[in-house]
Scaffold this motif. Sequence first.
Motif, PDB file in Angstrom:
ATOM      1  N   VAL A   1       2.181   4.531   8.950  1.00 27.58           N
ATOM      2  CA  VAL A   1       2.648   3.165   8.432  1.00 27.58           C
ATOM      3  C   VAL A   1       2.430   1.503   8.891  1.00 27.58           C
ATOM      4  O   VAL A   1       2.095   1.344   9.255  1.00 27.58           O
ATOM      5  CB  VAL A   1       3.782   3.235   7.265  1.00 27.58           C
ATOM      6  N   GLY A   2       3.815   2.253   9.826  1.00 20.43           N
ATOM      7  CA  GLY A   2       4.091   1.292  10.720  1.00 20.43           C
ATOM      8  C   GLY A   2       5.589   0.947  10.719  1.00 20.43           C
ATOM      9  O   GLY A   2       6.061   0.119  10.060  1.00 20.43           O
ATOM     10  N   LYS A   3       5.923   1.189  12.131  1.00 22.49           N
ATOM     11  CA  LYS A   3       7.699   1.117  11.582  1.00 22.49           C
ATOM     12  C   LYS A   3       7.932  -0.956  11.988  1.00 22.49           C
ATOM     13  O   LYS A   3       8.828  -1.241  10.980  1.00 22.49           O
ATOM     14  CB  LYS A   3       7.942   1.027  13.284  1.00 22.49           C
ATOM     15  N   ASP A   4       7.192  -2.117  11.885  1.00 23.99           N
ATOM     16  CA  ASP A   4       7.329  -3.281  12.354  1.00 23.99           C
ATOM     17  C   ASP A   4       6.622  -4.451  10.655  1.00 23.99           C
ATOM     18  O   ASP A   4       6.634  -5.411  10.989  1.00 23.99           O
ATOM     19  CB  ASP A   4       6.476  -4.037  13.396  1.00 23.99           C
TER      20      ASP A   4
ATOM     21  N   GLU B   1      -1.306   1.367  -2.180  1.00 24.75           N
ATOM     22  CA  GLU B   1      -2.440   1.836  -1.159  1.00 24.75           C
ATOM     23  C   GLU B   1      -2.282   1.749  -0.107  1.00 24.75           C
ATOM     24  O   GLU B   1      -3.019   3.038   0.754  1.00 24.75           O
ATOM     25  CB  GLU B   1      -3.062   0.484  -1.452  1.00 24.75           C
ATOM     26  N   ASP B   2      -1.082   1.002   0.317  1.00 26.12           N
ATOM     27  CA  ASP B   2      -0.939   1.953   1.898  1.00 26.12           C
ATOM     28  C   ASP B   2      -0.058   2.889   2.091  1.00 26.12           C
ATOM     29  O   ASP B   2      -0.533   3.857   2.661  1.00 26.12           O
ATOM     30  CB  ASP B   2       0.871   0.791   2.440  1.00 26.12           C
TER      31      ASP B   2
ATOM     32  N   GLU C   1      -4.340  10.406   5.666  1.00 22.84           N
ATOM     33  CA  GLU C   1      -4.197  10.421   6.493  1.00 22.84           C
ATOM     34  C   GLU C   1      -3.560  11.443   7.456  1.00 22.84           C
ATOM     35  O   GLU C   1      -3.547  11.962   8.272  1.00 22.84           O
ATOM     36  CB  GLU C   1      -3.340   9.316   7.410  1.00 22.84           C
ATOM     37  N   LEU C   2      -2.440  11.453   6.420  1.00 21.45           N
ATOM     38  CA  LEU C   2      -1.837  13.058   6.324  1.00 21.45           C
ATOM     39  C   LEU C   2      -2.305  13.841   6.494  1.00 21.45           C
ATOM     40  O   LEU C   2      -2.314  14.970   7.033  1.00 21.45           O
ATOM     41  CB  LEU C   2      -0.454  13.437   5.686  1.00 21.45           C
TER      42      LEU C   2
ATOM     43  N   LEU D   1       5.762  14.043   2.258  1.00 15.53           N
ATOM     44  CA  LEU D   1       5.414  13.139   0.948  1.00 15.53           C
ATOM     45  C   LEU D   1       6.979  12.635   0.194  1.00 15.53           C
ATOM     46  O   LEU D   1       7.073  11.879  -0.617  1.00 15.53           O
ATOM     47  CB  LEU D   1       4.418  13.541  -0.136  1.00 15.53           C
ATOM     48  N   ALA D   2       7.000  13.746  -0.197  1.00 15.71           N
ATOM     49  CA  ALA D   2       8.078  14.262  -1.105  1.00 15.71           C
ATOM     50  C   ALA D   2       9.386  13.712  -0.109  1.00 15.71           C
ATOM     51  O   ALA D   2      10.658  13.106  -0.795  1.00 15.71           O
ATOM     52  CB  ALA D   2       8.801  15.673  -1.443  1.00 15.71           C
TER      53      ALA D   2
END
Length: 418
Positions: A127-130, A139-140, A147-148, A161-162
């Motif tokens: 997702v992005g650490k920042d 949506e993200d 992607e997973l 996901l859990a």
Amino acid sequence: MGRERITGGLEAELAKHRGIEIHGGNLRIVFMWRRIRCRESLGLPVTKANIKHAALLRAAILHDIKTNTFEYGRHFPNSKHAGNYSSAKDERLGALVERYKPLKAVDITPETEDRYSRALNICVDLVGKDRLAGILLPEDIQALRAELIETRAPSTVNHYLATFAGFLAWCESNGYCMAGLAAACTRFAMSEKEPDPLTHEEFDQLIKKGCLHPQDRAAITLAVYTGLRPGELCALAVEDVDLSTGRINVTRAITAAGTFKVPKTGKQRTVLLMQPAIEACEVLMGIVAEHPKRLIRVYQNRHEWRDESVTPLLSPGTQARKRVINQWFVSTAWNTKWAAIQRRAGIRARRPYQTRHTYACWCLTARGNLAFIAKQMGHKDFTMLVEVYAKWMDDESPTELVRIWDGIRRLANAKINR
């Protein structure tokens, strides 16, 4: 877009203040928040006093944004955008997940903590650490799911996901992100695999042809006639067995890393033993009669554990030729042994967990009481039995009516003859 044409001193007054526009004949303020350009009409006519009011309001908003106290709905309660923007605090995912991990670790064992940490790190990296948690959208999360699943099995993705959903729920409850993100972590539907129990003939082949050592024969017999999970079976100790009452106390399970934890449900249980299981316990206890006790630590969670001094009931050291060896079977070692036994027996390969399914199916086809079987296996109730083993329950349905009718007649006759 921008300022509409006005005359006189109003234009000069408007020029003094940035972010103040005229839209539809009324004043509108413009500001940036979370990388989004926000425009809100104040519904005020264009006058010098209102222009100054708008400038002061915008200055207050900018101050709130800078101090991380801005709430869209408080400043613009009637705006159609008020429900679209979260009032969450501006925090980056990387920092939040590091705060969450030790809080979650209080409730789980060290090995589970490692699994959770890996899953969280993978999700946050994707997702992005920042990324600011407050601007994340469903949506993200949907993009993360997509992607997973590209490179991972559905079961692995569902675990990720859990775990991530738990983190997002924590973020929601603490006001770091908008509501609904955890719910967006929808698991993937998995094809249900029916139990594949051993037949009585296959079990006989395992015992007679597949097992080369009395310990193996006794261990597989005990697994089939108790329904223990493989991790529970391998963690059994001599001290857990009470032959005088025909019981086993299931108090621990062993993990793949060789550490001990409480059983899957978190609760201990007592398993009543059928005669083959009692005989198997007698064999196993005789084999390890001279073995010394081992000090082990059983984890309830990261901060709670108990130390025990016990004798392994099923130990690799019994058959080992190496000098240095584990005193307890772990999943990889037991899987290897189980596969070799099946291969020598010449039966279709199955996972070790199928011995547990075998116990359930044999009990059900023998018309065992559902509540009793569920308790033996450590289920909360018999709902799972009905869902998972319905096929084996239906196998006896043609004779069930006859059995019930015979029971009713016996009860009726007993009352009449009193």
